[in-house]
Design a protein around this motif. Structure first.
Motif, PDB file in Angstrom:
ATOM      1  N   ALA A   1       0.912  -1.387  -0.226  1.00  7.70           N
ATOM      2  CA  ALA A   1      -0.100   0.322   0.110  1.00  7.70           C
ATOM      3  C   ALA A   1       0.754   1.233  -0.062  1.00  7.70           C
ATOM      4  CB  ALA A   1      -0.742  -0.023   1.340  1.00  7.70           C
ATOM      5  N   VAL A   2       0.260   2.255  -0.667  1.00  9.96           N
ATOM      6  CA  VAL A   2       1.039   3.548  -0.777  1.00  9.96           C
ATOM      7  C   VAL A   2       0.079   4.499  -0.043  1.00  9.96           C
ATOM      8  CG1 VAL A   2       2.527   3.115  -2.629  1.00  9.96           C
ATOM      9  CG2 VAL A   2       0.167   4.081  -2.991  1.00  9.96           C
ATOM     10  N   GLU A   3       0.493   5.583   0.582  1.00 12.69           N
ATOM     11  CA  GLU A   3      -0.297   6.652   0.972  1.00 12.69           C
ATOM     12  C   GLU A   3      -1.305   7.217   0.338  1.00 12.69           C
ATOM     13  OE1 GLU A   3       2.626   9.126   2.782  1.00 12.69           O
ATOM     14  OE2 GLU A   3       2.906   7.904   4.688  1.00 12.69           O
ATOM     15  N   PRO A   4      -2.511   7.468   0.578  1.00 16.15           N
ATOM     16  CA  PRO A   4      -3.119   7.159   1.795  1.00 16.15           C
ATOM     17  C   PRO A   4      -3.552   5.432   1.900  1.00 16.15           C
ATOM     18  CG  PRO A   4      -4.778   8.241   0.587  1.00 16.15           C
ATOM     19  CD  PRO A   4      -3.397   8.142  -0.286  1.00 16.15           C
ATOM     20  N   PHE A   5      -3.618   4.986   3.006  1.00 20.52           N
ATOM     21  CA  PHE A   5      -4.116   3.859   3.613  1.00 20.52           C
ATOM     22  C   PHE A   5      -4.352   3.580   4.755  1.00 20.52           C
ATOM     23  CE2 PHE A   5       0.360   3.164   4.494  1.00 20.52           C
ATOM     24  CZ  PHE A   5       0.590   2.213   5.434  1.00 20.52           C
ATOM     25  N   GLN A   6      -5.045   2.316   5.105  1.00 16.89           N
ATOM     26  CA  GLN A   6      -5.360   2.042   6.538  1.00 16.89           C
ATOM     27  C   GLN A   6      -4.743   0.707   6.931  1.00 16.89           C
ATOM     28  OE1 GLN A   6      -9.699   2.472   7.344  1.00 16.89           O
ATOM     29  NE2 GLN A   6      -9.893   3.453   5.411  1.00 16.89           N
ATOM     30  N   ASP A   7      -4.229   0.836   8.090  1.00 14.03           N
ATOM     31  CA  ASP A   7      -3.741  -0.456   8.701  1.00 14.03           C
ATOM     32  C   ASP A   7      -4.903  -0.735   9.920  1.00 14.03           C
ATOM     33  OD1 ASP A   7      -2.294  -2.246  10.713  1.00 14.03           O
ATOM     34  OD2 ASP A   7      -0.912  -2.261   8.900  1.00 14.03           O
ATOM     35  N   ILE A   8      -5.528  -1.733   9.721  1.00 18.00           N
ATOM     36  CA  ILE A   8      -6.727  -1.964  10.801  1.00 18.00           C
ATOM     37  C   ILE A   8      -6.471  -3.377  11.496  1.00 18.00           C
ATOM     38  CG2 ILE A   8      -9.097  -2.242  11.492  1.00 18.00           C
ATOM     39  CD1 ILE A   8      -9.418  -0.397   8.584  1.00 18.00           C
ATOM     40  N   THR A   9      -6.253  -3.489  12.883  1.00 18.16           N
ATOM     41  CA  THR A   9      -6.131  -4.802  13.677  1.00 18.16           C
ATOM     42  C   THR A   9      -7.095  -4.853  14.423  1.00 18.16           C
ATOM     43  OG1 THR A   9      -3.559  -4.644  13.214  1.00 18.16           O
ATOM     44  CG2 THR A   9      -4.636  -6.005  15.052  1.00 18.16           C
ATOM     45  N   SER A  10      -7.990  -6.079  14.233  1.00 13.63           N
ATOM     46  CA  SER A  10      -9.062  -6.366  15.314  1.00 13.63           C
ATOM     47  C   SER A  10      -9.082  -7.756  15.910  1.00 13.63           C
ATOM     48  CB  SER A  10     -10.417  -6.375  14.513  1.00 13.63           C
ATOM     49  OG  SER A  10     -10.896  -5.214  13.844  1.00 13.63           O
ATOM     50  N   HIS A  11      -9.344  -7.647  17.165  1.00 10.77           N
ATOM     51  CA  HIS A  11      -9.220  -8.755  18.047  1.00 10.77           C
ATOM     52  C   HIS A  11     -10.739  -8.842  18.543  1.00 10.77           C
ATOM     53  CE1 HIS A  11      -4.788  -9.066  18.320  1.00 10.77           C
ATOM     54  NE2 HIS A  11      -4.870  -7.817  18.405  1.00 10.77           N
TER      55      HIS A  11
END
Length: 750
Positions: A327-337
């Motif tokens: 991914a290049v900006e803009p991008f999201q990094d999402i971590t869910s537990h």
């Protein structure tokens, strides 16, 4: 719970056993499913048609017996001694297997439900070649998706989306900042067995945020007792050069059950029908789901855990044409537990269920710092280092603890009743340089009671509920400066009712009438926004004095079905008081138009209609057609935003269960889905042209050296049509949706 476990050893080990045969010729049926929905316990018949289920509690429980090509059997069985017997002859039928609806409280088959609920299996969604779950659910009439490319999508149910539609998984609320247009569903289809959709207010069952409906995701079941299962599956998509796959293992003894599934996916920028790649529409995902259960005759408990990490590019233009997966900006990094615990205690004629869940959603967004992209592939590592140095511009942590206690009271005559207590504690924290919504704490508590009354030819369902929600948000920024957010301390409450009536006009004709109220408390963005919303080109200003949204929806459905023909019509009218919406005030800040959150009454109306014909004696041939329509208007004037265009889907499908020893469960389909022009748009939307998409697929199970393999080939938008969906967030930039996409899939059970 410990006392309950000790008590179990004083109970006798009760058993249900019997044989299942075909009514036509009395031949034994193998692999027939026998399942207790309330106990979540079942088995399958052997080659002699014999089955046996051990370790059952005393009492009356619904049993569902189903097999492909035969009519599903659903009745209440009383387990009253050590050895109860139940043998049946199933009637042949070309109608598909009916499944138990889990999202409604009494666990009945669809034909027995007072409330109409749509259900589809993940297997069917994958047969259609869907890249992800958000795209897959659009095959359900009345359900669409607001999309940002192919990696980000969220459900739209009869014109309502975002915080007006609640998503449930593992029996608990999925909380991941649903207010944002660019925030996707946030869960992988790996380890999900089926999807249920409640169309319309479900606040009685689920509280706030279920004003528009519920998307209920059922996790895969544990293996039957004394069984071991496993599988490996892989999918490849030509358009995005994408792949996803997962591997699963599960094993069960009489008391202990375990399952584990790990999966992932990776896609490059998608191509439009004009053969152009949409820059930074790439995405990657990793997912792990596991579960452990312990079951005795009168007690069952299970613990499930889901880890998901997604890296989602946010497309803005058609620029550099690459096949990079980073991914290049803009991008999201999402971590869910997601952690959930569900425990059940079964008494002689009643039961108690307790579900406790915890979700941790860590959402980071890296802004576009306008790096040179001419040599993107050569400098990927350099860019990654820059991301780490710069840090996330937006970094939000959302932690939610939820609970759901329900007591299924002893049945009084024909009346079943459930009372419950539900609630959650939610905390939002910011760690980035930008503040989209402030640090805040939300608390919910709700009390409910619902009853189902069964008569010989009709059913009535009634329910009441009372909710309280408190929102306390901290101040952010400096008073008098741009971006300042004041302290918010608000309390909301709501009383809701629901009433439904189902009448069996004849053995083949059913009609349902449901009237229900719902509510939604305003979310943090609506209460506190004071800044530019990236990706929407708007400067949004919240309103701390917003009231609850409240609605009353009336649903009427007519359904006819016999062995070879099915027909349905569903109509609804949804009246919403104090509908929250954005309206421009004619000024600009930082080059962005200023939008204010306002409230006004609104109405939505429409419905779905469909037919399914499988002519005799060509039972393998299926002709299906369905039409969906919704219109949304503000009371004064103007239309609501993000209302799906009317659409019409026509499918010709072939299904052959047994061809020979080496090939079975074969199918093929051709679908034409047409979207009509959408001219009824809000003041800041553009109209959309109509278009039609041609999709097709084939598949089946091939057995080589006693090893079965499921093979599937599907092609969506086979004519490579260039089009722009009305619900695409890229529409304002003139960026088209995905072009031709061919999917090859293989699944190997182990």
């Amino acid at each position: 719970m410990l006392l309950a476990l000790l008590v179990q050893f004083t109970f006798a080990q009760n058993t249900l056993q019997g044989t299942i045969n075909s009514q036509d010729d009395q031949t034994p049926l193998e692999q027939v499913s026998i399942y207790f929905p309330q106990l979540e316990k079942g088995t399958v018949t052997n080659s002699a048609g014999y089955y046996e289920i051990n370790n059952l509690p005393l009492g009356e429980f619904k049993i569902v017996i189903s097999y492909i090509g035969f009519q599903t059997y659903s009745q209440t069985v009383e387990i009253k001694n050590n050895n109860t017997k139940l043998s049946l002859n199933l009637m042949p039928s070309a109608i598909e297997i009916e499944e138990v609806i889990v999202s409604t409280p009494f666990h009945k088959l669809q034909r027995e439900n007072v409330m109409k609920v749509e259900r589809t299996s993940i297997k069917d969604l994958k047969n259609a070649g869907s890249i992800n779950l958000s795209e897959g659910i659009t095959t359900i009439p009345g359900v669409e998706s607001v999309s940002t490319g192919v990696g980000i999508g969220k459900p739209v149910i009869r014109g309502l989306s975002a915080n007006r539609v609640l998503t449930y998984t593992q029996g608990i609320r999925l909380e991941n900042q649903q207010f944002g247009d660019e925030h996707g569903l946030g869960i992988s289809d790996a380890g999900i067995e089926s999807v249920e959709v409640i169309k319309g207010p479900a606040s009685l069952l689920y509280g706030s945020d279920a004003l528009g409906g519920v998307l209920y995701l059922n996790p895969e079941k544990f293996a039957n007792s004394n069984d071991v299962e496993g599988d490996v599956n892989f999918n490849y998509f030509t358009n995005t050069q994408g792949y996803n796959g997962s591997a699963g293992f599960k094993t069960s003894s009489e008391k202990i059950k375990f399952l584990l599934r790990a999966g992932g996916s990776s896609h490059v920028d998608y191509k439009t029908g004009n053969n152009e790649r949409v820059t930074n529409s790439r995405f990657n995902e990793k997912d792990i789901k596991t579960g452990l259960a312990y079951q005795l005759a009168h007690f069952k408990t299970e613990l499930r855990y889901n880890y998901n990490n997604s890296e989602l590019g946010i497309p803005e233009e058609i620029g550099a044409q690459t096949t990079s997966r980073s991914a290049v900006e803009p991008f999201q990094d999402i971590t869910s537990h997601i952690i959930s615990s569900k425990s059940n205690l079964y008494f002689n004629n009643s039961s108690l269920q307790a579900i406790i869940g915890f979700t941790r959603n860590d959402r980071k967004e890296f802004e576009d710092h306008h790096h040179e992209e001419e040599h993107e592939e050569e400098h990927e590592e350099e860019h990654e280092e820059e991301h780490e140095e710069e840090g996330a511009a937006l970094d939000m942590l959302l932690e939610t603890l939820s609970y759901n206690l329900q007591y299924n009271m002893p049945k009084i005559g024909a009346v079943e009743t459930i009372v419950g207590l539900q609630g959650m504690n939610q905390k939002n924290s910011n760690y980035g340089e930008e503040i989209l919504i402030p640090d805040a704490t939300t608390n919910d508590i709700g009390l409910l009671a619902t009853s189902h009354i069964h008569f010989s030819k009709s059913d009535i369902q009634l329910g009441v509920r009372y909710d309280i929600r408190s929102i306390v948000a901290e101040a952010s920024g400096t008073a008098g400066e741009e971006g300042f957010i004041e302290t918010v301390d608000r309390n909301f409450n709501s009383f809701n009712i629901a009433a439904g009536y189902k009448l069996d006009v004849s053995n083949n004709f059913i009609t349902r009438l449901n009237i229900a109220s719902g509510f939604r408390a305003p979310n943090l963005a609506e209460l506190t926004s004071n800044g530019s919303h990236e990706g929407t080109n708007r400067f949004e200003i919240g309103n701390a004095n917003l009231n609850n949204e409240r609605n009353i929806q009336t649903d009427l459905s007519l359904e006819f079905s016999n062995e070879h023909f099915e027909f349905y019509v569903n109509g609804f009218y949804n009246s919403i008081s104090d509908y929250i919406y954005l309206e421009p005030n004619g000024t600009t800040l930082n080059g962005d138009a200023v939008f204010l959150y306002q409230q006004q009454d609104a109405n939505l109306y429409g419905g779905e209609a469909g037919i399914h014909y499988h002519p005799h004696p060509l039972d393998w041939l299926h002709m299906e057609s369905n039409f969906s329509s919704v219109t949304g208007k503000l009371k004064s004037s103007g239309y609501l935003p993000l209302i799906p265009a009317n659409n019409w889907a026509n499918t010709l499908r072939i299904e052959v269960n047994e061809i020979n020893e080496s090939f079975n469960n074969g199918y093929g389909f051709v679908t034409i889905k047409s979207y009509f022009a959408q001219n009824n748009v809000s003041d800041f939307e553009t109209k959309s042209d109509g278009y039609s998409l041609l999709n097709l697929g084939i598949g089946g199970t091939i057995t080589i050296s006693n090893q079965p393999m499921e093979l599937k080939l599907s092609a969506n938008n086979i004519l490579d049509k260039e089009y722009i969906s009305h619900l695409s967030r890229l529409k304002t930039d003139g960026i088209s949706n995905i072009g031709r996409n061919i999917n090859l899939s293989i699944n190997i059970p182990l």
